[in-house]
Design a protein around this motif. Structure first.
Motif, PDB file in Angstrom:
ATOM      1  N   LEU A   2      -5.822   6.595   0.551  1.00  0.00           N
ATOM      2  CA  LEU A   2      -5.122   5.342   0.838  1.00  0.00           C
ATOM      3  C   LEU A   2      -4.471   5.397   2.220  1.00  0.00           C
ATOM      4  O   LEU A   2      -4.467   4.414   2.972  1.00  0.00           O
ATOM      5  N   SER A   3      -3.911   6.569   2.536  1.00  0.00           N
ATOM      6  CA  SER A   3      -3.285   6.727   3.862  1.00  0.00           C
ATOM      7  C   SER A   3      -4.313   6.531   4.961  1.00  0.00           C
ATOM      8  O   SER A   3      -4.048   5.863   5.965  1.00  0.00           O
ATOM      9  N   ALA A   4      -5.491   7.109   4.750  1.00  0.00           N
ATOM     10  CA  ALA A   4      -6.551   6.970   5.743  1.00  0.00           C
ATOM     11  C   ALA A   4      -6.947   5.505   5.889  1.00  0.00           C
ATOM     12  O   ALA A   4      -7.150   5.004   7.002  1.00  0.00           O
ATOM     13  N   LEU A   5      -6.993   4.815   4.744  1.00  0.00           N
ATOM     14  CA  LEU A   5      -7.319   3.385   4.767  1.00  0.00           C
ATOM     15  C   LEU A   5      -6.315   2.622   5.625  1.00  0.00           C
ATOM     16  O   LEU A   5      -6.668   1.786   6.472  1.00  0.00           O
ATOM     17  N   LEU A   6      -5.041   2.935   5.429  1.00  0.00           N
ATOM     18  CA  LEU A   6      -3.967   2.283   6.183  1.00  0.00           C
ATOM     19  C   LEU A   6      -4.114   2.596   7.673  1.00  0.00           C
ATOM     20  O   LEU A   6      -4.014   1.709   8.537  1.00  0.00           O
ATOM     21  N   THR A   7      -4.367   3.865   7.964  1.00  0.00           N
ATOM     22  CA  THR A   7      -4.517   4.272   9.367  1.00  0.00           C
ATOM     23  C   THR A   7      -5.644   3.502  10.031  1.00  0.00           C
ATOM     24  O   THR A   7      -5.486   2.977  11.138  1.00  0.00           O
TER      25      THR A   7
ATOM     26  N   ILE B  83       0.829  -1.202   0.000  1.00  0.00           N
ATOM     27  CA  ILE B  83       0.000   0.000   0.000  1.00  0.00           C
ATOM     28  C   ILE B  83       0.868   1.259   0.000  1.00  0.00           C
ATOM     29  O   ILE B  83       0.514   2.285  -0.595  1.00  0.00           O
ATOM     30  N   GLY B  84       2.031   1.160   0.619  1.00  0.00           N
ATOM     31  CA  GLY B  84       2.965   2.284   0.637  1.00  0.00           C
ATOM     32  C   GLY B  84       3.362   2.705  -0.769  1.00  0.00           C
ATOM     33  O   GLY B  84       3.492   3.895  -1.078  1.00  0.00           O
ATOM     34  N   ASN B  85       3.557   1.705  -1.653  1.00  0.00           N
ATOM     35  CA  ASN B  85       3.925   2.003  -3.036  1.00  0.00           C
ATOM     36  C   ASN B  85       2.814   2.763  -3.751  1.00  0.00           C
ATOM     37  O   ASN B  85       3.069   3.686  -4.522  1.00  0.00           O
ATOM     38  N   LYS B  86       1.589   2.337  -3.474  1.00  0.00           N
ATOM     39  CA  LYS B  86       0.449   2.985  -4.118  1.00  0.00           C
ATOM     40  C   LYS B  86       0.334   4.447  -3.667  1.00  0.00           C
ATOM     41  O   LYS B  86       0.087   5.343  -4.468  1.00  0.00           O
TER      42      LYS B  86
END
Lengths: 442, 292
Positions: free
Chosen positions: B259-264, B239-242
């Motif tokens: 995407l960052s929010a999704l990860l969080t 996900i970091g790459n995306k």
């Protein structure tokens, strides 16, 4: 503790062992040695412990007593020799296959487990049925009187309670020998005395063999059936507490256990019947007694059970409480030794007073019990000329003497601590007015 | 009362700096990330006016669940491997002589003296199709010549474990060093084998270290993008790459924020769950569980 007794008698199994005939060679150390580098921790020790016995290993730190215990527990492998338990060679068994359990000095309770789980640990590991674990742990909790603390964690209970949990955790496995590694060292004095009594009661109740390691002679004396006094990896003397105290074989045992006085002299002729001794010494009637020539002293009499020959050099040990101190010269009596001296130091200790009396090169320590109300008497003070006397039977000839052991003898306070402070005590102590009436022990 | 109020006040004053720090550098940025998610993107990489749910809809893209799943399994696997390797290491370090311990500790932190990127490129050289390792393994007959050691998820996992291992070793070593090893003797004395003593006494004894190691490895793993970028391939994207791609290539900040929010959220959900479970499990309940 009455509760304990009730709980134990109702319990099964444990009590039966007591009725078994004691096996005299229950636990045997056979020529056991252990080296750490160049240090001989245990040096060819052979030892036999009887079943059901309360046996103590007593000695200063580094004498090898703990190493010997750890060899039995299986934490150390001996370099030579073997260990037999109930006739079986256990030398090469790992700790978890030996039917012995240890109470560690630090208790080593598992901090993440409750009291209940700590006690149940051994049974759970042994995969005993759940029902049985529950019953046994409950029985142990009753024994140590901690039923209501079962779910506390070790850091929520006191030192004395930790100690009891450690005892229960070991005893619940019904070990053949319970090993105790200085179990009271971490407790304060009051608690130590209470735990001493509890340990003694528990030993009487469960009847298993206790192997107790301590450097505290008081603990060893009050608990043990027999004591092995150890020094530098060797057993110096083995016997009952009374034997060790009353008949020390070496200067180390004499000075390490209790306090003592050492004299060195030369054995003179044995005292035949009717041989009159000059002056204040008595008429001897028995050839079990020898005359002893000691520098600066008049000739003394000494019980010579060891048949030491004339002309030989011997060392004599006399316990301070066996000596009497008086202002007047005591009446001569049979086998009574009397010497004159000057009081150099005095400490008042409540139930007793300790004197150091100077005679020639010797400084003799004397303990006087206060059996009468002290304030009515005129106590002997510092600087007075006094007579010290003792019965010839109370001097004990040593088989082994080492000058170093003189360091173990209790010194007058001024040579230990601060001069000014202890001098004050010395001045104050003999003065009757300073003694509180209640403390004098009427 | 006055003393009480004073005590309260000084407590506040002492904690104020860290509160401000947390607020300005953690909470506000996180809130911003969540806010940007609902903004429209401008063609030149900026953030437009108004509010939109366009980004939220793109998160439903069927590519993302696979990437999130891969991110999770790689992070879990890396964390598990790190703790599995670090626990015996920590035990060993707590047991050896102090001189040896200092040496080992030095060796553990030695890699930090070299740049992170340089070390990852070194792995690329090591695993290269023309590299020594590949040739050696082919010569030994352990792998087929056409196998690629690089540009797959396993290469990413390997380098992740390599990078994160010290972060697992250090807290586990710190906990092991404080562990009272006499407890192991006590357990053996009570009949436990060495393995059982390790499992029942040592592991619970260092659980704080294990938990720290888990957080220290798992959370950075989730956000890693340099490692999959360099040693990974198209099938091992995380996900970091995306997020990086949306930010630097697509210049679409709202997408990156989404995407960052999704990860969080993905990280927060298990953590909140664990905390809630812990709070519920009061000591008394734990006792009742024992059935006494």
């Amino acid at each position: 503790m009455r509760k304990i007794l009730a709980a134990e008698t109702s319990g099964s199994g444990v009590r039966k062992r007591r009725t078994q005939r004691p096996v005299s060679e229950f636990l045997v150390f056979e020529d056991v040695s252990k080296h750490y580098g160049a240090v001989k921790a245990v040096d060819h020790v052979s030892l036999t412990v009887k079943q059901g016995e309360f046996f103590s290993l007593l000695g200063p730190s580094g004498c090898g007593k703990t190493t010997l215990l750890r060899i039995l527990a299986g934490f150390e492998q001996p370099d030579t020799g073997r260990v037999l338990l109930g006739g079986e060679d256990v030398t090469d068994l790992p700790p978890y296959e030996r039917k012995v359990n240890t109470i560690f000095q630090s208790y080593a309770l598992f901090p993440h487990l409750s009291v209940w789980d700590n006690i149940a640990f051994g049974l759970k590991v042994a995969k005993r049925p759940k029902r049985e674990i529950k019953d046994e742990v409950a029985r142990m909790l009753t024994l140590i009187q901690m039923e209501d603390q079962a779910w506390k964690k070790p850091d929520q209970i006191s030192g004395g309670q930790k100690q009891r949990v450690a005892i229960a955790r070991a005893l619940v496995n019904k070990p053949r020998v319970l090993l105790l590694d200085e179990p009271l060292a971490a407790l304060d004095l009051k608690l130590r005395q209470r735990m001493l009594i509890e340990l003694d009661l528990i030993h009487d109740e469960v009847g298993i063999t206790f192997l107790y390691v301590t450097h505290d002679q008081g603990e060893a004396m009050s608990l043990s059936d027999r004591i092995a006094v150890m020094k530098l990896g060797k057993i110096e003397q083995l016997g009952t507490p009374a034997e060790i105290y009353e008949a020390p074989r070496s200067s180390f045992v004499a000075a390490f256990i209790g306090d003592t006085n050492f004299f060195d002299g030369t054995v003179a002729e044995p005292l035949e019947k009717n041989s009159v001794l000059d002056g204040f010494l008595s008429v001897a009637v028995d050839k079990d007694y020898s005359r002893l020539k000691i520098e600066d002293f008049p000739d003394l009499e000494c019980f010579n059970d060891k048949q030491i020959k004339e002309g030989e050099h011997v060392f004599l040990s006399i316990r301070p409480e066996k000596l009497r101190i008086s202002r007047e010269r005591p009446e001569p009596g049979p086998h009574l030794n009397v010497i004159e001296g000057r009081v150099e130091d005095v400490i008042y200790l409540g139930s007793q007073t300790k004197y150091w009396v100077r005679t020639g090169d010797y400084r003799i320590s004397v303990i006087r019990q206060h059996s009468r109300f002290l304030l009515d008497e005129k106590p002997i003070r510092w600087g007075e000329r006094v007579w010290v006397s003792w019965h010839a039977d109370d001097g004990f000839m040593l088989e082994k003497y080492s000058e170093q052991d003189e360091n173990l003898i209790q010194l007058p306070p001024e040579e230990v601590g601060e001069t000014t402070e202890s001098n004050q005590i010395l001045v104050r102590a003999p003065a009757a007015g300073a003694v509180p009436a209640g403390a004098a022990g009427r | 009362m006055k003393a009480e109020r004073r005590r309260k006040l000084s407590e506040w004053l002492v904690t104020l700096p860290s509160f401000l720090w947390l607020l300005l550098l953690f909470l506000v940025p996180t809130a911003l990330v969540f806010a940007i998610m609902f903004k429209p993107a401008t063609p030149y990489g900026g953030i437009g006016e108004g509010w939109t749910l366009a980004t939220l809809r793109t998160l439903g893209n069927p590519n993302y669940p696979a990437i999130v799943a891969r991110t999770l399994w790689l992070s879990v696997a890396a964390t598990a491997l790190c703790i599995l390797l670090a626990t015996p290491m920590g035990y060993y370090m707590a047991r050896v002589s102090p001189a040896r311990r200092r040496l080992v500790l030095l060796l553990v932190i030695l890699p930090f003296w070299t740049s992170f990127l340089v070390r990852i490129f070194a792995w690329k050289v090591l695993l290269h199709p023309e590299g020594m390792l590949k040739h050696g393994l082919v010569l030994l007959g352990l792998i087929a010549p056409e196998t690629s050691l690089l540009y797959n998820a396993y290469a990413v996992l390997l380098v992740m474990v390599y990078t994160e291992l010290p972060f697992a070793i250090l807290p586990i070593y710190a906990a092991s060093e404080k562990f009272d090893f006499r407890l192991i003797e006590a357990a053996k004395d009570l009949g436990a084998t060495s393995f059982l003593a390790f499992r029942k006494i040592f592991l619970p004894g260092i659980r704080v270290g294990l938990l720290t190691a888990f957080l220290m490895v798992f959370i950075p793993s989730l956000g890693s993008y340099v490692i999959p970028d360099i040693v990974g391939g198209p099938t091992s994207e995380m996900i970091g790459n995306k997020i990086a791609q949306r930010t630097f290539v697509d210049r679409n900040l709202p997408h990156a924020a989404g995407l960052s929010a999704l990860l969080t959220v993905a990280v927060l959900i298990p953590m909140v769950a664990i905390t809630a479970l812990r709070r519920k499990e009061s000591p008394k309940d734990a006792l009742r569980e024992e059935g006494v």
